[in-house]
Design a protein around this motif. Structure first.
Motif, mmCIF file in Angstrom:
data_model
loop_
_atom_site.group_PDB
_atom_site.id
_atom_site.type_symbol
_atom_site.label_atom_id
_atom_site.label_comp_id
_atom_site.label_asym_id
_atom_site.label_seq_id
_atom_site.Cartn_x
_atom_site.Cartn_y
_atom_site.Cartn_z
ATOM 1 N N UNK A 1 0.827 -1.200 0.000
ATOM 2 C CA UNK A 1 0.000 0.000 0.000
ATOM 3 C C UNK A 1 0.860 1.248 0.000
ATOM 4 N N UNK A 2 0.533 2.180 0.892
ATOM 5 C CA UNK A 2 1.255 3.448 0.958
ATOM 6 C C UNK A 2 2.744 3.249 1.216
ATOM 7 N N UNK A 3 3.074 2.191 1.938
ATOM 8 C CA UNK A 3 4.485 1.917 2.216
ATOM 9 C C UNK A 3 5.326 1.702 0.973
ATOM 10 N N UNK A 4 4.682 1.438 -0.163
ATOM 11 C CA UNK A 4 5.427 1.225 -1.408
ATOM 12 C C UNK A 4 6.173 2.479 -1.850
ATOM 13 N N UNK A 5 5.706 3.658 -1.415
ATOM 14 C CA UNK A 5 6.353 4.903 -1.845
ATOM 15 C C UNK A 5 7.682 5.125 -1.132
ATOM 16 N N UNK A 6 7.955 4.353 -0.083
ATOM 17 C CA UNK A 6 9.198 4.551 0.668
ATOM 18 C C UNK A 6 10.438 4.307 -0.192
ATOM 19 N N UNK A 7 10.272 3.539 -1.271
ATOM 20 C CA UNK A 7 11.395 3.324 -2.184
ATOM 21 C C UNK A 7 11.859 4.635 -2.805
ATOM 22 N N UNK A 8 10.954 5.612 -2.886
ATOM 23 C CA UNK A 8 11.282 6.903 -3.486
ATOM 24 C C UNK A 8 12.269 7.708 -2.648
ATOM 25 N N UNK A 9 12.393 7.388 -1.370
ATOM 26 C CA UNK A 9 13.291 8.154 -0.515
ATOM 27 C C UNK A 9 14.755 7.960 -0.900
ATOM 28 N N UNK A 10 15.029 6.965 -1.724
ATOM 29 C CA UNK A 10 16.403 6.726 -2.158
ATOM 30 C C UNK A 10 16.886 7.799 -3.126
ATOM 31 N N UNK B 1 14.683 13.426 -5.944
ATOM 32 C CA UNK B 1 13.392 13.870 -6.475
ATOM 33 C C UNK B 1 12.244 13.309 -5.649
ATOM 34 N N UNK B 2 12.400 12.065 -5.196
ATOM 35 C CA UNK B 2 11.364 11.455 -4.367
ATOM 36 C C UNK B 2 11.261 12.111 -3.010
ATOM 37 N N UNK B 3 12.414 12.409 -2.400
ATOM 38 C CA UNK B 3 12.397 13.069 -1.086
ATOM 39 C C UNK B 3 11.817 14.474 -1.197
ATOM 40 N N UNK B 4 12.164 15.169 -2.281
ATOM 41 C CA UNK B 4 11.658 16.530 -2.472
ATOM 42 C C UNK B 4 10.150 16.542 -2.729
ATOM 43 N N UNK B 5 9.652 15.504 -3.425
ATOM 44 C CA UNK B 5 8.219 15.447 -3.752
ATOM 45 C C UNK B 5 7.358 15.393 -2.496
ATOM 46 N N UNK B 6 7.915 14.841 -1.427
ATOM 47 C CA UNK B 6 7.148 14.722 -0.188
ATOM 48 C C UNK B 6 6.859 16.096 0.408
ATOM 49 N N UNK B 7 7.823 17.017 0.298
ATOM 50 C CA UNK B 7 7.576 18.370 0.804
ATOM 51 C C UNK B 7 6.391 19.000 0.084
ATOM 52 N N UNK B 8 6.316 18.796 -1.236
ATOM 53 C CA UNK B 8 5.202 19.355 -1.998
ATOM 54 C C UNK B 8 3.886 18.711 -1.567
ATOM 55 N N UNK B 9 3.942 17.421 -1.261
ATOM 56 C CA UNK B 9 2.742 16.726 -0.783
ATOM 57 C C UNK B 9 2.256 17.327 0.539
ATOM 58 N N UNK B 10 3.175 17.557 1.469
ATOM 59 C CA UNK B 10 2.765 18.119 2.763
ATOM 60 C C UNK B 10 2.212 19.532 2.589
ATOM 61 N N UNK B 11 2.787 20.291 1.680
ATOM 62 C CA UNK B 11 2.284 21.649 1.440
ATOM 63 C C UNK B 11 0.859 21.610 0.905
ATOM 64 N N UNK B 12 0.566 20.618 0.070
ATOM 65 C CA UNK B 12 -0.806 20.468 -0.428
ATOM 66 C C UNK B 12 -1.758 20.066 0.698
ATOM 67 N N UNK B 13 -1.264 19.216 1.598
ATOM 68 C CA UNK B 13 -2.088 18.851 2.764
ATOM 69 C C UNK B 13 -2.455 20.103 3.553
ATOM 70 N N UNK B 14 -1.468 20.974 3.769
ATOM 71 C CA UNK B 14 -1.713 22.197 4.537
ATOM 72 C C UNK B 14 -2.621 23.151 3.761
ATOM 73 N N UNK B 15 -2.378 23.232 2.459
ATOM 74 C CA UNK B 15 -3.137 24.173 1.626
ATOM 75 C C UNK B 15 -4.626 23.862 1.654
ATOM 76 N N UNK B 16 -4.958 22.563 1.633
ATOM 77 C CA UNK B 16 -6.365 22.148 1.619
ATOM 78 C C UNK B 16 -6.833 21.629 2.982
#
Length: 312
Positions: free
Chosen positions: A52-61, A64-79
């Motif tokens: 499930x969601x844990x599959x995205x942890x591979x992106x932390x390697x 670009x994957x680590x940076x994408x998470x910041x954008x995700x959190x900003x969207x969480x805050x925005x909405x």
């Protein structure tokens, strides 16, 4: 009969989607999009395993994957999407990798009350464990502090293993000023306090984390130093300095320069001792990185040291 057997073995769209999720190729954005296609797939967001969601942890390697998470959190805050934020924070060790989320929310979306409530609780938990900003260290002030003093503070829990430092990076002249959030482990390595860093590691410092930098006037955060790569950079600097001392000593041949040669030899011995301590830390850090599953993580960050170096 053949048609019935074929129908039995055929997979529906949701099964195919789940297989794609489990492969880990989607990344954070891709997972969020595909999981929104149906109610059944939406439940994958509550699954923190690799199915499930844990599959995205591979992106932390990857950066670009680590940076994408910041954008995700900003969207969480925005909405003010508290549900998505809560699901994200449920991922293993995620809060260790992304410090100062509360600070980010308050500066950008202070009216996101649902997310604020979640982060206040999370920050309260982390503050109780001493995992926010270190009260004594900023990375530019580590140099003058002796290793023994640092080790004593680590032993007495004044410096917590997973705390962070904040401060300006050493940007070259003409560059935009940057603010850098460093895990204390990285700060000690940057300051060549290898013995203290090893003591912090033995106290339980996480190694599957990275530094974060933010340019002046920009809201975007970029991943920077990894502890293991920071150490590799520092060891390379030490070897380079040792080579320079050898070259300089060979040039100084006159008897009048005896004192200067003696000073160069003393410097060489000092660098050799630093190197041995760094190699000891490298062995410990490599084992910890392997056990944490981040030995293959990559960085492309200079933290103000000029052109970025690739570290794998």
């Amino acid at each position: 009969m053949q048609g019935m057997r074929g129908a039995t073995h055929s997979k529906g769209p949701e099964d195919t989607a789940k297989a794609i999720v489990a492969s880990g190729i989607l990344g954070f954005r891709g997972f969020w999009k595909i999981s929104s296609l149906s109610k059944n797939l939406l439940s994958l967001r509550d699954d923190i395993t690799t199915l499930g969601l844990g599959s995205v942890c591979a992106e932390f390697a990857h950066e670009s994957g680590r940076d994408a998470v910041w954008e995700f959190t900003r969207n969480c805050f925005r909405f003010d999407d508290a549900k998505a934020l809560e699901q994200f924070l449920a991922l293993p060790r995620i809060s260790n990798r992304y410090p100062f989320l509360l600070q980010q929310l308050l500066s950008e979306n202070p009216n996101a009350m649902k997310c604020l409530e979640i982060l206040i609780k999370e920050d309260a938990n982390r503050s109780g464990r001493g995992e926010l900003c270190s009260p004594l260290l900023s990375h530019e002030r580590v140099d003058p502090v002796p290793n023994e003093a640092l080790k004593l503070m680590i032993e007495r829990n004044v410096i917590q293993p997973n705390s962070w430092t904040m401060g300006p990076s050493a940007s070259p002249p003409g560059d935009d000023s940057e603010t850098v959030a460093l895990p204390v482990l990285c700060a000690l390595i940057e300051g060549k306090k290898f013995e203290a860093a090893e003591a912090l590691l033995k106290k339980g410092a996480k190694v599957d984390v990275c530094a974060w930098r933010e340019s002046s006037g920009s809201e975007e955060k970029q991943s920077a130093l990894l502890p293991l790569c920071a150490l590799v950079h520092r060891l390379a600097n030490i070897v380079e300095a040792q080579t320079e001392t050898i070259i300089v000593e060979e040039v100084l041949q006159d008897e009048e320069e005896a004192e200067e040669r003696a000073e160069i030899r003393r410097r060489y011995v000092e660098l050799a001792e630093q190197r041995e301590k760094g190699l000891s830390l490298l062995r410990c850090l490599s084992v910890a990185a392997l056990e944490s599953g981040c030995l293959h993580w990559r960085e492309n960050a200079s933290l103000g040291r000029g052109k970025p170096d690739r570290c794998t």
